[in-house]
Design a protein around this motif. Structure first.
Motif, mmCIF file in Angstrom:
data_model
loop_
_atom_site.group_PDB
_atom_site.id
_atom_site.type_symbol
_atom_site.label_atom_id
_atom_site.label_comp_id
_atom_site.label_asym_id
_atom_site.label_seq_id
_atom_site.Cartn_x
_atom_site.Cartn_y
_atom_site.Cartn_z
ATOM 1 N N ASP A 9 0.853 -1.194 0.000
ATOM 2 C CA ASP A 9 0.000 0.000 0.000
ATOM 3 C C ASP A 9 0.896 1.254 0.000
ATOM 4 O O ASP A 9 0.891 2.014 0.951
ATOM 5 C CB ASP A 9 -0.965 0.001 1.207
ATOM 6 C CG ASP A 9 -0.252 -0.026 2.553
ATOM 7 O OD1 ASP A 9 0.962 -0.334 2.600
ATOM 8 O OD2 ASP A 9 -0.897 0.278 3.587
ATOM 9 N N ASP A 13 7.512 3.598 3.085
ATOM 10 C CA ASP A 13 8.354 2.436 3.393
ATOM 11 C C ASP A 13 8.084 1.281 2.432
ATOM 12 O O ASP A 13 8.999 0.530 2.087
ATOM 13 C CB ASP A 13 8.200 1.999 4.862
ATOM 14 C CG ASP A 13 6.758 1.775 5.278
ATOM 15 O OD1 ASP A 13 5.841 2.366 4.682
ATOM 16 O OD2 ASP A 13 6.549 0.986 6.218
ATOM 17 N N ASP A 14 6.853 1.178 1.928
ATOM 18 C CA ASP A 14 6.586 0.194 0.870
ATOM 19 C C ASP A 14 7.463 0.516 -0.348
ATOM 20 O O ASP A 14 8.047 -0.381 -0.957
ATOM 21 C CB ASP A 14 5.124 0.264 0.400
ATOM 22 C CG ASP A 14 4.117 0.063 1.504
ATOM 23 O OD1 ASP A 14 3.492 -0.994 1.566
ATOM 24 O OD2 ASP A 14 3.950 0.995 2.321
ATOM 25 N N ASN A 39 -2.629 2.495 3.783
ATOM 26 C CA ASN A 39 -2.098 3.831 4.067
ATOM 27 C C ASN A 39 -2.951 4.929 3.420
ATOM 28 O O ASN A 39 -3.062 6.032 3.947
ATOM 29 C CB ASN A 39 -0.661 3.952 3.552
ATOM 30 C CG ASN A 39 0.317 3.197 4.417
ATOM 31 O OD1 ASN A 39 0.126 3.087 5.622
ATOM 32 N ND2 ASN A 39 1.367 2.671 3.806
ATOM 33 N N LEU A 122 3.136 -6.256 2.845
ATOM 34 C CA LEU A 122 3.612 -5.018 3.462
ATOM 35 C C LEU A 122 2.447 -4.108 3.816
ATOM 36 O O LEU A 122 2.617 -2.894 3.936
ATOM 37 C CB LEU A 122 4.556 -4.294 2.483
ATOM 38 C CG LEU A 122 5.702 -5.139 1.897
ATOM 39 C CD1 LEU A 122 6.507 -4.318 0.900
ATOM 40 C CD2 LEU A 122 6.599 -5.677 3.005
ATOM 41 N N ALA A 123 1.274 -4.683 3.982
ATOM 42 C CA ALA A 123 0.060 -3.874 4.092
ATOM 43 C C ALA A 123 -1.006 -4.707 4.809
ATOM 44 O O ALA A 123 -0.780 -5.876 5.128
ATOM 45 C CB ALA A 123 -0.388 -3.496 2.673
ATOM 46 N N ASN A 164 -1.000 -2.374 10.185
ATOM 47 C CA ASN A 164 -1.427 -3.318 9.134
ATOM 48 C C ASN A 164 -2.427 -4.344 9.671
ATOM 49 O O ASN A 164 -3.363 -4.741 8.966
ATOM 50 C CB ASN A 164 -0.224 -4.056 8.529
ATOM 51 C CG ASN A 164 0.590 -3.149 7.617
ATOM 52 O OD1 ASN A 164 0.106 -2.117 7.157
ATOM 53 N ND2 ASN A 164 1.835 -3.525 7.384
ATOM 54 N N ASP A 236 8.545 -1.532 6.230
ATOM 55 C CA ASP A 236 8.411 -2.566 5.190
ATOM 56 C C ASP A 236 9.763 -2.982 4.620
ATOM 57 O O ASP A 236 9.953 -4.120 4.179
ATOM 58 C CB ASP A 236 7.495 -2.061 4.066
ATOM 59 C CG ASP A 236 6.079 -1.795 4.568
ATOM 60 O OD1 ASP A 236 5.689 -2.388 5.593
ATOM 61 O OD2 ASP A 236 5.370 -0.991 3.937
HETATM 62 CA CA CA Z 1 2.917 -0.660 4.050
#
Ligand code: CA
Ligand code: BDR
Length: 313
Positions: A9, A13-14, A39, A122-123, A164, A236
């Protein structure tokens, strides 16, 4: 060579996590970026994913996923990631488009074509929960789910919950009880790898990708500055660095389940040590510590490598 689907998302950091994965073509083949609301709205995070792919000038497909959690309303995080979800860098609107399938259907098709795929999450876990529920036949082809989420001791969105997991606790519960092998990078290990704010300026003007990272971190570090911190976790990214160098991480196997409700605990990852009385078939590998200096050296070296690579595919 691990084949990765990165469910994300973006998100500052993603974005950096995707850069680090892309900087290691010998280790990873990125099959696609699936997006999910977290996010920011699904339209905004999808747009950001397209921008990252265009910046890298690569042909990784971007596939749009779920626009809302399984049972709750979306709760975007403009304080951390801005109105666009990736505030800071000023970038042209992307000209490329999304793959035509939904993320869940694309993941099913892609996973069934491969021997083994690693899902890097990552989300919020909305897409993954739907995938595992609707298409359980994919489970045998998933080598591992490696996810940024949860915490053992404290939270970041609630006293006991990490964003998350908090955002879609019902989805997280499905994933953690799915029987698929799971490694988590919770808040603790991300904080252990936190990046010194005083080093952010070193990225300025060094190259196309360095400059992007500089502009991302200038905005993203606002959160750390407001909390009087001199380092910022790049949450992430730590997940990708674990996949590259698991030997630099320490963790423990734990039984993990998800709290669905509670004023202070909605989305809490309830972690129980595996002891002589536990009978857990599928414990979660919970990472707790990493060598900070090494972790951040991997980050910086990856960005230098991407600058050198330029636009070559
Ligand atoms: Ca993320
Ligand atoms: C997680 O929440 C998001 O804000 C970040 O992108 C990361 O995935 C950290 O709690």
């Amino acid at each position: 060579m691990r084949k990765l689907i990165i469910d994300c998302d973006p998100g500052h950091d993603d974005a950096i996590a995707i850069l680090i994965a892309y900087a290691h073509p010998e280790e990873f083949e990125i099959l696609g970026l699936t997006t999910v609301c977290g996010n920011q709205t699904i339209d905004k995070v999808g747009n950001n994913a397209l921008k990252i792919v265009e910046l890298l000038d690569c042909d990784i497909p971007v596939i749009q996923g779920e626009a809302k959690p399984l049972k709750r309303d979306p709760e975007p995080q403009p304080m951390a990631h801005g109105e666009s979800g990736m505030d800071g860098p000023v970038m042209a609107n992307p000209t490329s488009t999304y793959a035509s399938l939904s993320a869940v259907n694309w993941m099913r098709e892609t996973i069934l074509k491969e021997d083994k795929v690693t899902l890097v999450c990552l989300a919020p876990l909305t897409n993954i929960a739907r995938l595992l529920t609707e298409y359980p036949e994919v489970k045998d082809r998933i080598e591992e789910i490696v996810l940024m989420g949860g915490s053992v001791y404290g939270g970041n969105i609630l006293p006991k919950a990490e964003f998350n997991i908090y955002h879609d606790p019902e989805a997280a519960k499905i994933v953690f009880n799915s029987g698929v092998p799971i490694t988590t990078t919770p808040l603790e290990v991300c904080k252990a790898g936190a990046f010194p704010l005083k080093e952010i300026d070193d990225f300025e003007g060094k190259g196309k990708i360095s400059q992007f990272v500089y502009e991302l971190l200038k905005f993203y570090s606002g959160y750390a500055l407001r909390h009087n911190m001199d380092r910022t976790p790049i949450f992430d990214m730590t997940t990708i660095i674990y996949l590259l160098h698991p030997e630099y991480f320490k963790g423990r196997k734990m039984d993990v389940d998800i709290e669905l409700d509670g004023q202070y605990t909605r989305g809490m990852t309830v972690c129980e040590e595996i002891g002589e009385y536990s009978s857990i078939d599928n414990p979660v590998n919970v990472l707790l510590d990493v060598d900070n200096e090494f972790h951040n050296r991997v980050f910086k070296e990856a960005i230098v490598a991407l600058d050198k690579k330029g636009n070559k595919k």
